[in-house]
Design a protein around this motif. Structure first.
Motif, mmCIF file in Angstrom:
data_model
loop_
_atom_site.group_PDB
_atom_site.id
_atom_site.type_symbol
_atom_site.label_atom_id
_atom_site.label_comp_id
_atom_site.label_asym_id
_atom_site.label_seq_id
_atom_site.Cartn_x
_atom_site.Cartn_y
_atom_site.Cartn_z
ATOM 1 N N THR A 32 3.494 -0.398 -2.764
ATOM 2 C CA THR A 32 4.494 -1.468 -2.796
ATOM 3 C C THR A 32 5.384 -1.412 -4.038
ATOM 4 O O THR A 32 6.207 -2.302 -4.246
ATOM 5 N N LEU A 35 9.250 -1.997 -4.057
ATOM 6 C CA LEU A 35 9.750 -3.266 -3.534
ATOM 7 C C LEU A 35 9.805 -4.323 -4.620
ATOM 8 O O LEU A 35 9.022 -4.293 -5.572
ATOM 9 N N LYS A 38 6.429 -7.232 -5.484
ATOM 10 C CA LYS A 38 5.376 -6.413 -4.863
ATOM 11 C C LYS A 38 4.041 -7.144 -4.774
ATOM 12 O O LYS A 38 3.247 -6.856 -3.884
ATOM 13 N N TRP A 41 3.765 -8.719 -1.461
ATOM 14 C CA TRP A 41 3.400 -7.771 -0.402
ATOM 15 C C TRP A 41 1.907 -7.465 -0.432
ATOM 16 O O TRP A 41 1.272 -7.317 0.626
ATOM 17 N N ALA A 44 0.361 -10.306 1.176
ATOM 18 C CA ALA A 44 0.613 -10.260 2.615
ATOM 19 C C ALA A 44 -0.390 -9.345 3.308
ATOM 20 O O ALA A 44 -0.879 -9.644 4.406
ATOM 21 N N VAL A 92 4.962 0.832 2.223
ATOM 22 C CA VAL A 92 4.430 -0.481 2.562
ATOM 23 C C VAL A 92 3.984 -0.532 4.020
ATOM 24 O O VAL A 92 3.022 -1.247 4.361
ATOM 25 N N LEU A 96 0.317 -1.940 5.142
ATOM 26 C CA LEU A 96 0.116 -3.054 6.058
ATOM 27 C C LEU A 96 -0.636 -2.622 7.315
ATOM 28 O O LEU A 96 -1.487 -3.365 7.833
#
Length: 416
Positions: A32, A35, A38, A41, A44, A92, A96
């Motif tokens: 991440t 980004l 981060k 994320w 997440a 990412v 995920l």
């Protein structure tokens, strides 16, 4: 200790699964880092994993009661094999996807716990379920420790996650082989699988109150279960620091390099695992476990203070970790053993353990959210949260109702 080879096999599968799930943890930031926000994320990914665990753990547990432990274990092991492959693209999306697949297979631990209850002799139930519960709880340490061996040996692994991902793939293949070797432990007659019933299990899991009400029903049949399980949920809040350690060691005042952090995790996991094995093999049957919980929780509050005020002293960190392994490191296994011992007296262990793992995911997510918010205030602030959780454990253990307290008494009545 491993008089029954089947139990040794279960512990081996549990350990490898924990390493595969957590081995790349120290390098997840690489997925991440391009980004903004981060950390959001990373959260997440955790939410995705725990959300799917919430929905599917009860389903997998119920399924293992109906068709047997072995087919469910094989299926989850194959899913765990897929998960590290998804980390080969370092982005990412790969992160995920990995979290999603890990979430669908996290029910493996509840099935393995049921298998231990199926096999362990009644007189050894506390010992064996405690050891299995300890391995599961300490997975957040074992993964970074085993990955740390590779980081120490291979310089590339200190900044590139791919070597550790490849190691996890190899271990996941081994686990698939072990699950095929595993012999069925659920000797009850197989039942037909009704999709409507499994769907209801999944939907009820989303309704956390409904899930809790189902476990309250268990308390009516197994008196004392609810209060012991509340202790287990509180222990998940307190042990949230296992997942916070990586960030704290590297980003906090200590500022450890990946290699230094690897040495720490190897030491910390080995001494904690050794302490658990010795305690649950030789001592647990001879102590009053309620009193033990109270002592461990109060000592744990002091340990949280040591971690928070370690500053830049590596020696103080190792001292705190040593005291930790002799105190908080025993909590998860002790509470897990108590709840498993009580559940073994009833029916449908797979379903019960699936439900408890689902609610445990909610508690773990709450700990992760609290950690993230408090970190924004100060890197040491999360340890206040963990200390408070330990304080509540001590309080509830002191005032544990009689029905639950009697489950904590040693067989020979030689209290400490």
């Amino acid at each position: 200790m491993f008089k029954n080879p089947k139990l040794a096999l279960v512990y081996g599968i549990t350990f490898i699964d924990a390493v595969v799930a957590g081995g790349v943890g120290p390098l997840f930031n690489k997925y991440t880092e391009t980004l903004s926000a981060k950390q959001v994320w990373v959260m997440a990914g955790s939410a995705l994993l725990l959300g799917l665990q919430l929905v599917l753990s009860p389903v997998l547990g119920a399924l293992s009661d109906k068709i047997g432990r072995r087919p469910v274990l094989i299926g989850t092991a194959l899913g765990s094999l897929l998960a590290p492959f998804l980390l080969l693209p370092v982005n990412v999306g790969g992160y995920l996807s990995n979290r999603a697949v890990e979430g669908t297979t996290n029910g493996m631990s509840s099935v393995l716990r049921s298998a231990v209850v199926d096999m362990a002799p009644k007189q050894d139930m506390m010992q064996q379920t405690s050891i299995q519960g300890s391995i599961t709880a300490l997975g957040a340490l074992f993964g970074p420790a085993v990955g740390g061996v590779l980081i120490i040996a291979l310089a590339q692994a200190r900044f590139d996650p791919i070597p550790i991902v490849i190691m996890c793939i190899g271990l996941a293949v081994l686990n698939v082989v072990l699950t095929f070797i595993f012999k069925e432990t659920n000797q009850k007659e197989k039942q037909p699988v009704e999709l409507k019933e499994l769907k209801a299990k999944a939907l009820n899991a989303i309704k956390v109150k409904t899930l809790w009400d189902q476990l309250a029903e268990v308390d009516k049949k197994l008196e004392g279960f609810k209060d012991l399980y509340i202790l287990q949920l509180l222990s998940l809040l307190a042990l949230g620091y296992y997942n916070y350690f990586i960030a704290y060691l590297i980003v906090g005042d200590l500022g450890l390099t990946p290699k230094q952090a690897s040495f720490f995790f190897i030491y910390y996991s080995l001494i904690t695992f050794a302490t658990n094995l010795l305690f649950f093999q030789f001592a647990v049957k001879h102590v009053n476990q309620r009193k033990m919980l109270i002592v461990l929780a109060f000592v744990g509050i002091g340990v949280m203070g040591l971690y928070a005020f370690t500053g830049g002293s590596v020696m103080m960190l190792y001292i705190a970790a040593t005291v930790d392994s002799l105190s908080i490191g025993l909590l998860a296994g002790l509470i897990s053993g108590l709840t498993s011992q009580l559940v073994s007296k009833g029916e449908g262990q797979g379903s019960i353990f699936g439900d408890t793992q689902a609610l445990g995911g909610v508690a773990s997510f709450m700990a992760a959210v609290a950690t993230t918010l408090l970190t924004a205030v100060d890197a040491r602030a999360p340890f206040i949260f963990y200390a408070l959780a330990l304080g509540v454990i001590a309080y509830r253990a002191i005032y544990l109702p009689e029905a639950s307290a009697k489950e904590t008494e040693p067989a020979n009545q030689n209290y400490v």
